[in-house]
Design a protein around this motif. Structure first.
Motif, PDB file in Angstrom:
ATOM      1  N   THR A  19      -2.283   1.667   1.823  1.00  0.00           N
ATOM      2  CA  THR A  19      -1.746   1.894   3.112  1.00  0.00           C
ATOM      3  C   THR A  19      -1.146   0.441   3.694  1.00  0.00           C
ATOM      4  O   THR A  19      -1.246  -0.191   2.814  1.00  0.00           O
ATOM      5  N   GLN A  20      -0.550   0.455   4.853  1.00  0.00           N
ATOM      6  CA  GLN A  20       0.023  -0.663   5.417  1.00  0.00           C
ATOM      7  C   GLN A  20      -0.590  -2.186   5.772  1.00  0.00           C
ATOM      8  O   GLN A  20       0.035  -2.913   5.039  1.00  0.00           O
ATOM      9  N   GLU A  23      -0.903  -3.310   1.710  1.00  0.00           N
ATOM     10  CA  GLU A  23       0.937  -3.750   2.110  1.00  0.00           C
ATOM     11  C   GLU A  23       0.348  -5.742   3.050  1.00  0.00           C
ATOM     12  O   GLU A  23       1.118  -6.511   1.890  1.00  0.00           O
ATOM     13  N   ASN A  24       0.527  -5.157   4.273  1.00  0.00           N
ATOM     14  CA  ASN A  24       0.448  -6.561   4.553  1.00  0.00           C
ATOM     15  C   ASN A  24      -0.554  -8.091   4.196  1.00  0.00           C
ATOM     16  O   ASN A  24       0.278  -8.773   3.520  1.00  0.00           O
TER      17      ASN A  24
END
Length: 65
Positions: A19-20, A23-24
């Motif tokens: 998921t984003q 990743e963040n």
């Protein structure tokens, strides 16, 4: 004489979807460690719950003084 320090980050990731948010969070860990002079030397993934597809990501770091 050189002094080497090792450290470990454990990233608790839920599920197998990238998921984003994940990743963040990983990007923030990498940026913080790199700016402090740490070098990523190894990674490892461990499946801790196959039913719910829960895994941990281990990030192994090294820093020379």
């Amino acid at each position: 004489m050189a002094y080497v320090e090792n450290d470990l980050d454990i990233y608790y990731a839920v599920g197998n979807a990238n998921t984003q948010r994940q990743e963040n969070e990983l990007a923030a860990i990498m940026k913080k460690r790199n700016s402090a002079g740490w070098k990523l030397i190894s990674t490892s993934i461990a499946i801790v719950d196959t039913k719910n597809q829960f895994s941990n990501l281990y990030l192994f770091w090294e820093k020379n003084y």
